[in-house]
Design an enzyme around this catalytic site. Structure first.
Site, PDB file in Angstrom:
ATOM      1  N   ASP A  71     -31.594 -82.018 -66.501  1.00 37.06           N
ATOM      2  CA  ASP A  71     -32.994 -81.005 -66.666  1.00 37.06           C
ATOM      3  C   ASP A  71     -33.763 -79.547 -66.128  1.00 37.06           C
ATOM      4  OD1 ASP A  71     -34.808 -81.405 -68.609  1.00 37.06           O
ATOM      5  OD2 ASP A  71     -36.074 -82.572 -68.375  1.00 37.06           O
ATOM      6  N   HIS A 137     -22.524 -69.180 -84.822  1.00 34.87           N
ATOM      7  CA  HIS A 137     -21.098 -69.915 -84.593  1.00 34.87           C
ATOM      8  C   HIS A 137     -19.772 -69.022 -85.027  1.00 34.87           C
ATOM      9  CE1 HIS A 137     -22.517 -73.948 -83.913  1.00 34.87           C
ATOM     10  NE2 HIS A 137     -23.517 -73.603 -84.554  1.00 34.87           N
ATOM     11  N   ASP A 167     -14.367 -67.985 -80.525  1.00 36.79           N
ATOM     12  CA  ASP A 167     -15.066 -68.502 -79.431  1.00 36.79           C
ATOM     13  C   ASP A 167     -13.729 -68.883 -77.880  1.00 36.79           C
ATOM     14  OD1 ASP A 167     -17.814 -69.318 -80.772  1.00 36.79           O
ATOM     15  OD2 ASP A 167     -17.039 -71.239 -81.150  1.00 36.79           O
TER      16      ASP A 167
END
Length: 378
Positions: A71, A137, A167
């Site tokens: 975390d 995106h 990407d």
């Protein structure tokens, strides 16, 4: 083992671009340590269909890696991440600009402990500028780069490419930059940071067309030579509804094509748009398999438009070892192998799917992280 055996990559990225980058390096033998949030892990684990509880997308992108659950929003998690990162040859991250600094994981912070460290940042639009903090995106990056305006058909307007151009290209270019920087660091003792904007990667893929336009050529959106503007470079429907791709750009291939089709009258019409209509009528007269059989020996740069269910039995892909079988629970998933063929590379990774945090204790021991200093993932 492999060409990158002994090279450690710590990957803080999420989703496709960084995962594709490090997947290539893992298949080349690098030790890739994937840092994931406890519990859910990377969202890529839930992408696409699953087989026996395993995402096929996750298995394709994360095979051969090790997973550490941390975390990063806790002080102890971030401190453990620093200890792991400074043991690496390279770090990969895809935080929005500024987030790595907030976490204490910036290049400058890590390089204080490892002068040879290479640090690759993948982001949407760049480190600075008016869109640097904007969400995006692949479709957005391709839109800004002009790919959507250039591709598709004139009658339909812009359409999504259907594959993640920015990407995958951004991840691949990031891998090239990383390897170049690691090589440089081995010679000079100095690492560096490399930033790859995915929108820039998209622009690079269309660079020859943009460069031609800037040199005074036609803009040609959805009507260029490679967009169905030439009869010698197009996709044609066959009698059974299947399609055949014709890539006979060079005159010798066009001549071979028209002779194979028994249409020598088209020999001088390679760049005549009206010839495309005649070819459309001709190809609709027989099913795809018949055309492939007819043109198989012509060496005319033609190919069937294959479906996914035909790929694993394609004889050339089989000969190349393009698919690998990897155990996934009690069943099997067949992911695509990285396209490196060399005795020095070895066989593609055939590891089982990795669980979130599966290698946390192992990596902690290697990097000198005391397990008691980090709360157990929930």
């Amino acid at each position: 083992m492999g060409l990158l055996s002994g090279i450690r990559i710590v990957d803080f990225s999420r989703l496709l671009p960084g995962a594709a980058l490090t997947q290539l390096l893992a298949d080349l033998g690098a030790d890739v340590i994937k840092i994931e949030r406890p519990g859910a892990g990377d969202d890529i684990r839930r992408a696409g269909p699953t087989t026996h509880g395993t995402s096929a997308v996750h298995l394709f992108l994360d095979r051969g890696k090790r997973s550490v659950a941390l975390d990063l929003k806790t002080a102890e998690g971030a401190a453990a991440a620093v200890k792991i990162a400074i043991t690496a040859d390279a770090v990969v991250e895809s935080f929005r600009p500024g987030v790595a600094d907030e976490l204490g994981l910036s290049y400058e912070a890590l390089a204080e402990h490892n002068q040879k460290l290479v640090y690759v940042s993948l982001n949407g639009y760049g480190d600075s500028g008016p869109r640097s903090l904007a969400a995006g995106h692949d479709l957005d990056y391709c839109a800004y780069a002009g790919i959507l305006d250039f591709g598709g058909w004139e009658r339909d307007g812009p359409r999504p490419a259907g594959v993640q151009v920015a990407d995958v290209t951004g991840g691949t270019l990031g891998a090239v930059g990383l390897l170049a920087a690691v090589l440089s660091a081995s010679r000079t003792g100095e690492g560096t940071r490399i930033s790859v904007a995915l929108a820039d990667a998209a622009l690079w893929t269309i660079g020859i067309h943009v460069s031609a336009f800037l040199a005074g050529g036609p803009e040609g959106p959805r009507s260029g030579d490679l967009n169905g503007g030439l009869p010698c470079y197009d996709v044609y429907e066959c009698a059974d509804g299947r399609h055949i791709a014709v890539g006979a750009l060079e005159p010798k291939f066009w001549q071979a094509l028209v002779l194979g089709l028994k249409r020598p009258d088209l020999a001088a019409r390679q760049y005549d748009g009206a010839a495309a209509a005649e070819l459309r009528d001709l190809f609709r007269s027989q099913p795809l398999a018949d055309w492939i059989k007819t043109l198989d020996a012509a060496d005319a740069c033609v190919a069937p438009v294959q479906r996914f269910d035909e790929l694993t039995t394609d004889p050339q892909f089989v000969a190349n070892g393009a698919f690998i079988e990897a155990p996934a629970g009690s069943g099997r998933i067949t992911p695509v192998a990285a396209p490196f063929r060399s005795p020095a590379v070895g066989d593609p990774q055939r590891s089982a799917p990795i669980a979130v945090g599966e290698h946390t204790a192992e990596v902690f021991a290697e990097c000198g992280v005391a397990p008691a200093s980090v709360r157990s993932p929930a």
